[in-house]
Design an enzyme around this catalytic site. Structure first.
Site, PDB file in Angstrom:
ATOM      1  N   LYS A  52     -10.393  71.150  39.532  1.00 36.52           N
ATOM      2  CA  LYS A  52     -11.082  70.546  38.380  1.00 36.52           C
ATOM      3  C   LYS A  52     -12.500  71.118  38.264  1.00 36.52           C
ATOM      4  CE  LYS A  52      -8.195  66.436  38.472  1.00 36.52           C
ATOM      5  NZ  LYS A  52      -7.990  65.020  38.792  1.00 36.52           N
ATOM      6  N   GLN A  96     -11.038  60.262  41.713  1.00 34.53           N
ATOM      7  CA  GLN A  96      -9.754  60.850  42.103  1.00 34.53           C
ATOM      8  C   GLN A  96      -8.919  59.804  42.852  1.00 34.53           C
ATOM      9  OE1 GLN A  96      -8.727  63.813  41.083  1.00 34.53           O
ATOM     10  NE2 GLN A  96      -6.784  63.753  42.154  1.00 34.53           N
ATOM     11  N   ASP A 119     -10.149  60.228  32.215  1.00 37.54           N
ATOM     12  CA  ASP A 119      -8.785  60.159  32.751  1.00 37.54           C
ATOM     13  C   ASP A 119      -7.866  59.342  31.833  1.00 37.54           C
ATOM     14  OD1 ASP A 119      -8.015  61.482  35.076  1.00 37.54           O
ATOM     15  OD2 ASP A 119      -9.064  60.066  36.388  1.00 37.54           O
TER      16      ASP A 119
HETATM   17  N1  GUN Z   1      -4.454  61.695  41.183  1.00 41.49           N
HETATM   18  C1  GUN Z   1      -3.362  62.358  40.722  1.00 41.49           C
HETATM   19  N2  GUN Z   1      -3.499  62.635  39.406  1.00 41.49           N
HETATM   20  C2  GUN Z   1      -4.695  62.136  39.040  1.00 41.49           C
HETATM   21  C3  GUN Z   1      -5.393  62.133  37.799  1.00 41.49           C
HETATM   22  O1  GUN Z   1      -4.941  62.601  36.756  1.00 41.49           O
HETATM   23  N3  GUN Z   1      -6.612  61.540  37.835  1.00 41.49           N
HETATM   24  C4  GUN Z   1      -7.136  60.977  38.954  1.00 41.49           C
HETATM   25  N4  GUN Z   1      -8.324  60.395  38.864  1.00 41.49           N
HETATM   26  N5  GUN Z   1      -6.501  60.960  40.110  1.00 41.49           N
HETATM   27  C5  GUN Z   1      -5.295  61.545  40.150  1.00 41.49           C
END
Ligand code: GUN
Length: 293
Positions: A52, A96, A119
């Protein structure tokens, strides 16, 4: 059979985002800024967060990685979230997941200002998505819609079967595909662990979206000839021949299913790369105050 090349599409989308960021900055606008909170040292999470951050660089965003040890208290984490909510330089941020067990994920999600929830996990964004209002849409379903659009895959009147009922994939995916317009107007069924005659149900589908995290669950006998198959699975299966010690395995038995399909996504290189694009798109929208003022 045509392979849906999520990697190539994601590169294209990133180029488009980078161009827009360059234009914003050329006009004296603000550089979009994404912050990412990570707690602990889960290998998968560290890899995702690194991707990311790197993708932010690629498109010209500012990014901030905020890391905490496993033993952070809920109070401390919530206080960090409040700081980011109040920070005018941060356009959007994510925490996350998964979080260590002593932290209440839902409480954490709901502490995020929905206007910075890139998100799309906050109930306000989930609810607004559900009733077709502008919102931050959760990354995986948004990425899948983008793939359907770029490959011009028809959804109008089609039977879509989603396997998996998670809050971040199955449920929002269903909600988006029944919206009016394209890519929507589909007839959607969600299957899960309590579904009876699952194979028969899936076999009816024009479009199958496999998102339950069970490697190679969807076998050739469950797929109608000419179906489109979208594989959301990314289970780490041990593989001593790999340097990492594992390989990502989808929910679809690709080798046997692919020959029957009109379109299919590979794992890796299908849905996965698109999810980061969705996060970047949401951050761009947040920076432009395009959804919320
Ligand atoms: N863990 C797995 N996929 C995601 C996501 O799209 N966002 C976040 N914050 N955590 C994740």
């Amino acid at each position: 059979m045509e392979l849906i090349d999520g990697k190539a599409i994601s590169e294209q989308v990133k180029k488009e985002i980078a161009q827009e960021v360059a234009q914003i900055i050329a006009k004296g606008g603000k550089q979009p800024h994404l912050a990412v909170i990570i707690v602990g040292h889960d290998g998968g999470s560290e890899t995702y967060v690194a991707h990311k951050v790197k993708s932010c660089e690629q498109v010209g965003f500012k990014s901030t990685r905020i890391a905490f040890e496993e033993d952070i208290t809920e109070e401390q984490l919530l206080s960090e979230i409040h700081k980011l909510n109040e920070d005018p330089d941060v356009d959007g941020f994510i925490v996350q997941l998964p979080l260590p067990k002593h932290l209440d994920e839902q409480k954490v999600i709901e502490a995020i200002d929905y206007r910075k929830d890139v998100d799309g996990f906050h109930p306000i964004n989930v609810g607004r998505t559900n009733i077709g209002l502008p919102s931050f849409v959760s990354a995986t379903p948004a990425g899948i819609l983008e793939l359907l659009k770029r490959y011009q895959i028809e959804t109008d009147g089609k039977k879509v079967v989603i396997i998996g009922r998670s809050n971040i994939v199955g449920k929002p995916m269903a909600s988006l595909l029944i919206q009016k317009g394209y890519p929507g107007n589909a007839t959607v069924t969600i299957c899960h662990s309590h579904t009876k005659n699952l194979k028969e149900v899936v076999r009816e589908a024009d479009i199958i979206i496999a998102a339950m995290g069970s490697p190679k669950f969807v076998t050739a006998d469950m797929v109608k000839d000419g179906a489109t198959v979208i594989d959301v699975g990314t289970t780490r299966v041990p593989d001593p021949s790999r340097k990492s010690g594992f390989r990502l395995t989808g929910d679809v038995d690709f080798e046997n299913v692919a020959p029957k399909c009109a379109y299919i996504t590979p794992v890796p290189g299908g849905v996965g790369p698109m999810t980061i694009c969705s996060l970047l798109k949401n951050t761009l929208l947040a920076g432009k105050k395009a959804i919320y003022k």
